[in-house]
Write a protein that holds these residues in place. Structure first.
Motif, short mmCIF file in Angstrom:
data_model
loop_
_atom_site.label_atom_id
_atom_site.label_comp_id
_atom_site.label_asym_id
_atom_site.label_seq_id
_atom_site.Cartn_x
_atom_site.Cartn_y
_atom_site.Cartn_z
N ARG A 81 0.86 -1.18 0.00
CA ARG A 81 0.00 0.00 0.00
C ARG A 81 0.89 1.23 0.00
O ARG A 81 1.64 1.46 0.94
N LEU A 82 0.81 2.01 -1.09
CA LEU A 82 1.63 3.21 -1.27
C LEU A 82 0.75 4.44 -1.10
O LEU A 82 -0.18 4.65 -1.86
N GLY A 83 1.06 5.23 -0.08
CA GLY A 83 0.31 6.44 0.18
C GLY A 83 0.92 7.63 -0.53
O GLY A 83 2.13 7.73 -0.68
N MET A 84 0.05 8.52 -0.99
CA MET A 84 0.52 9.74 -1.63
C MET A 84 -0.50 10.84 -1.41
O MET A 84 -1.67 10.57 -1.11
N ILE A 85 -0.06 12.09 -1.53
CA ILE A 85 -0.95 13.22 -1.38
C ILE A 85 -1.70 13.40 -2.69
O ILE A 85 -1.09 13.46 -3.76
N SER A 86 -3.00 13.48 -2.59
CA SER A 86 -3.83 13.48 -3.81
C SER A 86 -3.53 14.67 -4.73
O SER A 86 -3.56 14.53 -5.94
N GLU A 87 -3.20 15.81 -4.17
CA GLU A 87 -2.94 16.99 -4.99
C GLU A 87 -1.47 17.14 -5.36
O GLU A 87 -1.13 17.92 -6.22
N GLY A 88 -0.59 16.43 -4.71
CA GLY A 88 0.84 16.65 -4.90
C GLY A 88 1.47 15.89 -6.05
O GLY A 88 2.59 16.18 -6.45
N ILE A 89 0.77 14.92 -6.62
CA ILE A 89 1.37 14.09 -7.65
C ILE A 89 0.48 14.08 -8.89
O ILE A 89 -0.72 13.83 -8.81
N ASP A 90 1.09 14.38 -10.02
CA ASP A 90 0.39 14.33 -11.29
C ASP A 90 0.55 12.92 -11.86
O ASP A 90 1.65 12.54 -12.29
N GLU A 91 -0.51 12.15 -11.86
CA GLU A 91 -0.44 10.75 -12.29
C GLU A 91 -0.19 10.60 -13.78
O GLU A 91 0.14 9.52 -14.25
N LYS A 92 -0.33 11.66 -14.55
CA LYS A 92 -0.07 11.61 -15.99
C LYS A 92 1.36 12.05 -16.33
O LYS A 92 1.77 12.01 -17.48
N ASN A 93 2.11 12.43 -15.31
CA ASN A 93 3.50 12.83 -15.48
C ASN A 93 4.32 11.60 -15.90
O ASN A 93 4.24 10.55 -15.26
N PRO A 94 5.12 11.71 -16.98
CA PRO A 94 5.90 10.55 -17.44
C PRO A 94 6.86 10.00 -16.37
O PRO A 94 7.08 8.80 -16.30
N ARG A 122 -0.02 16.25 3.94
CA ARG A 122 1.22 15.58 4.36
C ARG A 122 1.09 15.02 5.78
O ARG A 122 1.61 13.96 6.08
N THR A 123 0.38 15.72 6.65
CA THR A 123 0.22 15.26 8.03
C THR A 123 -0.52 13.93 8.08
O THR A 123 -0.09 13.01 8.77
N SER A 124 -1.63 13.83 7.37
CA SER A 124 -2.39 12.58 7.37
C SER A 124 -1.62 11.46 6.68
O SER A 124 -1.72 10.29 7.07
N LEU A 125 -0.81 11.81 5.68
CA LEU A 125 0.03 10.80 5.00
C LEU A 125 1.08 10.25 5.97
O LEU A 125 1.25 9.04 6.08
N ASP A 126 1.75 11.15 6.68
CA ASP A 126 2.76 10.72 7.67
C ASP A 126 2.12 9.92 8.80
O ASP A 126 2.68 8.92 9.25
N ARG A 127 0.93 10.31 9.24
CA ARG A 127 0.23 9.60 10.31
C ARG A 127 -0.14 8.19 9.84
O ARG A 127 -0.03 7.24 10.59
N ALA A 128 -0.56 8.06 8.58
CA ALA A 128 -0.91 6.74 8.04
C ALA A 128 0.30 5.81 8.02
O ALA A 128 0.18 4.62 8.30
N LEU A 129 1.48 6.36 7.73
CA LEU A 129 2.70 5.54 7.73
C LEU A 129 3.04 5.12 9.15
O LEU A 129 3.36 3.95 9.40
N ILE A 130 2.93 6.03 10.09
CA ILE A 130 3.23 5.72 11.49
C ILE A 130 2.22 4.71 12.05
O ILE A 130 2.59 3.79 12.78
N ASP A 131 0.95 4.89 11.70
CA ASP A 131 -0.10 3.99 12.18
C ASP A 131 -0.17 2.67 11.42
O ASP A 131 -1.07 1.85 11.67
#
Length: 183
Positions: A81-94, A122-131
């Motif tokens: 399971r790979l977490g990412m910030i929904s607005e921070g990554i452009d999924e169409k980026n090569p 980023r806070t919820s992403l980091d919390r998900a990794l810790i949890d």
């Protein structure tokens, strides 16, 4: 003394053969199929030798129920399971597509699948990794025109070792949280 014909002996000989094949399988899904065959052969042996009640129990519990439970366990355990910030990554980026292709190819070698999980910040992403809701995070590195535009943090030591040695591209930098943070 009971006499057994050659066909019964051949069926009985399939038991250790199937058991050996189960043990030697690297792909867990193939092992599940062969385990089902092993259970069916065992049920057949019990039926041929006069143990109809034992054959029925083996067919129902030893084969069908066990295989179903194993399949659920294998399916749920072979995922990253790979977490990412929904607005921070452009999924169409090569570069992002190259990273995802590299991750999927690496995980395919281990019969694993990749699940992407989006988080709002980023806070919820980091919390998900810790949890331990996710196994890894992927965020933009923040540096423009860098050779590695993404940074991936992996909390599972074995996954980190696999990615460190087998990830075929240079699109991401890898890190692993310290032991104090993981416990």
């Amino acid at each position: 003394m009971m006499t057994t014909d050659i066909s019964t002996l051949l069926i009985i000989a399939l038991l250790p053969l199937a058991a050996g094949l189960v043990v030697l399988q690297k792909n867990p899904y193939h092992a599940l199929v062969i385990r089902g065959i092993l259970g069916a052969v065992a049920a057949l042996v019990y039926a041929v030798l006069g143990g109809a009640d034992v054959a029925l129990t083996e067919a129902l519990v030893g084969t069908m129920l066990a295989i179903t439970l194993y399949a659920v366990a294998v399916r749920s355990s072979l995922v990253m399971r790979l977490g990412m910030i929904s607005e921070g990554i452009d999924e169409k980026n090569p570069q992002f597509e190259a990273l995802m292709d590299g991750l999927q190819q690496t995980l395919d070698k281990y019969h694993m699948r990749l699940d992407l999980v989006s988080y709002g910040d980023r806070t919820s992403l980091d919390r998900a990794l810790i949890d331990k809701e996710i196994h890894a995070t992927c965020i933009p590195s923040g540096e423009e025109k860098t050779a590695k535009p993404y940074h991936t943090t992996i909390r599972v030591e074995r996954l980190y070792e696999i990615m460190q040695t087998e990830l075929p591209n240079e699109v991401t930098s890898l890190s692993m949280p310290s032991l104090e943070k993981r416990s």
